[in-house]
Design an enzyme around this catalytic site. Structure first.
Site, PDB file in Angstrom:
ATOM      1  CE  LYS A 176      -3.941  -2.097   2.439  1.00  0.00           C
ATOM      2  NZ  LYS A 176      -3.345  -3.431   2.671  1.00  0.00           N
ATOM      3  CB  VAL A 177       3.363   2.604   2.416  1.00  0.00           C
ATOM      4  CG1 VAL A 177       4.260   3.838   2.489  1.00  0.00           C
ATOM      5  CG2 VAL A 177       2.380   2.604   3.576  1.00  0.00           C
ATOM      6  NE  ARG A 217       6.907  -2.144  11.823  1.00  0.00           N
ATOM      7  CZ  ARG A 217       5.913  -1.334  11.520  1.00  0.00           C
ATOM      8  NH1 ARG A 217       6.178  -0.147  11.015  1.00  0.00           N
ATOM      9  NH2 ARG A 217       4.663  -1.702  11.715  1.00  0.00           N
ATOM     10  CG  ASP A 253       9.541   8.592  10.372  1.00  0.00           C
ATOM     11  OD1 ASP A 253       9.688   9.590  11.113  1.00  0.00           O
ATOM     12  OD2 ASP A 253       8.477   7.946  10.321  1.00  0.00           O
ATOM     13  CD  GLU A 274      11.100   3.802  16.266  1.00  0.00           C
ATOM     14  OE1 GLU A 274       9.951   3.896  16.768  1.00  0.00           O
ATOM     15  OE2 GLU A 274      11.309   3.790  15.053  1.00  0.00           O
ATOM     16  CG  HIS A 334       7.873   5.883  14.271  1.00  0.00           C
ATOM     17  ND1 HIS A 334       8.169   4.652  14.775  1.00  0.00           N
ATOM     18  CD2 HIS A 334       6.960   5.664  13.284  1.00  0.00           C
ATOM     19  CE1 HIS A 334       7.465   3.724  14.137  1.00  0.00           C
ATOM     20  NE2 HIS A 334       6.726   4.323  13.229  1.00  0.00           N
ATOM     21  CG  LEU A 335       7.599  12.860  12.954  1.00  0.00           C
ATOM     22  CD1 LEU A 335       8.051  14.236  12.496  1.00  0.00           C
ATOM     23  CD2 LEU A 335       6.715  12.974  14.190  1.00  0.00           C
ATOM     24  N   GLY A 336       5.831   9.032  10.409  1.00  0.00           N
ATOM     25  CA  GLY A 336       5.193   8.564   9.186  1.00  0.00           C
ATOM     26  C   GLY A 336       3.686   8.663   9.184  1.00  0.00           C
TER      27      GLY A 336
END
Length: 627
Positions: free
Chosen positions: A234-235, A315, A339, A344, A363-365
């Protein structure tokens, strides 16, 4: 009665230990089955799986009366065990649109920032729990729920923070929200790529420190450059669409993506090695699985064009971060935009984070207002549906099966998954898998052989190794359809004992290139067949060759010229490296002609050992298959 067509295959010469087959199996990956109608298995053949193994299955996957499971469907006139107003605990911030959906159906308790002890104290009063990535839903949480918790909803894709095994054991359905943040993640990937190419972050920091360094921050153009999208889901496909709009040439690697869907976007599907060796930019969109963990390492970077640029919004663990630092220092990788990270938040003194050629975000995706609202609504609807008795396609586990049915099917379930895992590793090239045919040979009639669980496990074996999708009875068909994969089934009646549910399982994959030519049948399909012998799954056919190898470890397949000493040569190479052989089988087309040697090994040989096997003069090709 039809006879076994596999009997026409040349009988193998089998070489194995004198020890009896082990009856020890791990059933933790066995997936549950609902509404299964079957006769209990009453005949015990010699050397079946031990009673203790069966008991371990029963203890892990408990048998539940359907009336005790509040998420099971009932006629509208019957009462349900879920209260008219169930209680849903939301332990992390959720968008108002999602909360509105929940409040129309249930009492909603928004208690953010709970400690593990506080969560355990509250959970026995809740019918459902919604979390993001920060809340750890451990076995202790399910134990503290005392059977009341029916649904756990993860507002997002990954469910690493939820103990799936414990959820299954305690009869709790787990659902996630995998689609709502697709556009946000794709946009962030494009934003990072553009910012990296034009040194936006570095130039911004420089100016804010009072400098004016136009010559230092000369960037590179995107137009005309080749972007490799690693993972065309999808992405990845949305990133490809946007990159095409920027004038980039886009290639992609994904063994499941149909070539026609990629071509519709203007993308060429290629092999992994071709993608990384020809790209100017590499954008990662693959899940973190045992197969993809640290797949971008020193060896991978060495195959890339000097000056390549890396973007990762998928990831963190798919990149060996120390190897990336070395590649940046050497100039093989010119820049990276990240990202996500292995740990984390990452350490403050991380060499990767502090590297001058690295652009980073925390990690703003999925962090847009629109995506957060979409995820909130998606997970709210999934949780409400589950409490209403609906099993959503986003479910990642399922209700229980009767113990006697699971005990009978257990070795065949293991066989089905392992055949799927072997089959996907034999597929090469960039055309994508479009269809898989499964052939069950059995003496039982169609009404007495429910293959849904077996089909789900074959799908699991094929898809899970390089996917973050958790496959089970609930979502197997849906997931296969989403991947563009058609699973068809065929049943062949054979004249064997009906005491065993299945005589053999075959997997046929057509219209793909095989990494191992010997696995292709005369029709050009990749063909694998397996049986259960004394409770142990065995590989019994590869292409047109009959073999007999216990599937209790990994497998090495060698196609060779049939001549004396081959077994000893290969066995000696493995023995010198302390690789233990648990089973060996050789099948040939004729004396001194072609043969396939199938070797079961307990350990994974290193690259040097496999290279030595390939250098044996009579070995024409070989492949190592991991289970």
């Amino acid at each position: 009665m039809a006879s076994l067509s596999a009997k026409s295959i040349l009988a193998p010469r089998t070489h194995h230990r004198t020890n009896p087959p082990s009856a020890s199996h791990h059933y933790s990956s066995i997936l549950p089955l609902t509404n299964r109608r079957s006769k209990p298995h009453t005949t015990t053949p010699p050397l079946t799986a031990s009673a203790s193994a069966s008991r371990s299955v029963s203890s892990v996957l408990k048998t539940l009366n359907p009336s005790d499971v509040s998420i099971s469907r009932r006629p509208a006139s019957e009462p349900t065990s879920v209260p008219a107003k169930p209680t849903i605990l939301v332990s992390e911030k959720l968008g108002e649109a999602g909360l509105d959906v929940l409040r129309k159906f249930a009492h909603v308790d928004c208690s953010y920032g709970l400690s593990h002890d506080d969560l355990c104290a509250k959970i026995s009063m809740c019918d459902a729990l919604i979390v993001r990535s920060g809340t750890k839903v451990t076995r202790g949480v399910f134990e503290a729920a005392k059977g009341r918790l029916k649904v756990v909803g993860r507002a997002g894709v990954g469910i690493d923070n939820v103990d799936l095994q414990a959820a299954t054991e305690f009869g709790c359905l787990v659902v996630n929200a995998p689609t709502a943040n697709t556009i946000a993640a794709a946009e962030h990937g494009i934003a990072l790529m553009a910012a990296m190419a034009r040194n936006v972050a570095q130039a911004d920091a420089s100016m804010k420190s009072g400098k004016w360094q136009r010559n230092k921050y000369v960037g590179v153009s995107l137009v005309g450059k080749t972007l490799a999208v690693m993972g065309f889901g999808k992405v990845g496909s949305e990133v490809a669409r946007r990159a095409k709009g920027l004038g980039m040439h886009v290639i992609a690697h994904d063994p499941y993506a149909p070539a026609d869907r990629a071509h519709a976007v203007g993308v060429d599907l290629v092999s992994f090695d071709k993608a990384i060796s020809t790209a100017d930019f590499v954008s990662l969109h693959m899940p973190l699985t045992p197969t993809t963990s640290k797949i971008f390492n020193d060896d991978t970077f060495s195959k890339m064009k000097k000056g390549v640029r890396i973007i990762n919004v998928a990831r963190g663990g798919v990149i060996d971060e120390d190897a990336l630092v070395r590649a940046l220092d050497s100039g093989v990788v010119a820049q990276a935009a990240l990202d996500v990270f292995t740990e984390e938040p990452p350490a403050k003194d991380s060499k990767l984070i502090q590297h001058e050629n690295v652009t980073v975000t925390p990690h703003l995706g999925a962090s847009t207002k629109e995506a957060q609202e979409g995820v909130a609504v998606e997970i709210a609807e999934a949780v409400v549906g589950a409490l209403n008795g609906e099993l959503a396609a986003t479910a990642v586990n399922a209700p229980m099966v009767p113990a006697e049915v699971l005990s009978e099917l257990a070795p065949y379930v293991t066989l089905a998954e392992k055949l799927g895992r072997l089959a996907i590793q034999l597929v090469a090239g960039g055309s994508g898998i479009k269809s898989v045919k499964v052939v069950y040979k059995s003496a039982r009639g169609p009404d007495d052989l429910d293959t849904r669980l077996l089909r789900a496990m074959i799908t699991k074996g094929i898809i899970e190794p390089i996917s973050d999708t958790f496959i089970n009875l609930v979502n197997a068909d849906f997931t296969a359809k989403q991947k563009g994969l058609r699973i068809s089934e065929e049943r062949v009646t054979v004249d064997t004992t009906p005491d065993s549910p299945i005589d053999s399982i075959e997997i046929h994959i057509a219209n793909v290139e095989s990494k191992f030519a010997g696995a292709s049948s005369e029709s050009g399909e990749i063909v694998l067949e397996g049986k259960v012998t004394y409770g142990v799954p065995h590989l019994t056919r590869v292409g047109s060759f009959g073999v007999d190898v216990s599937l209790e470890g990994n497998v090495i397949l060698c196609r060779q010229v049939d001549q004396p000493g081959m077994i000893g040569n290969v066995g000696s190479i493995l023995g010198e490296k302390n690789v233990n052989v648990n089973f060996m089988s050789v099948s040939r087309t004729g004396m001194r002609q072609h043969a396939i040697m199938a070797i079961g090994v307990d350990e994974e040989p290193d690259k040097d050992t496999l290279k030595k096997i390939g250098e044996v003069p009579a070995v024409e090709e070989f492949v190592f298959l991991s289970l």
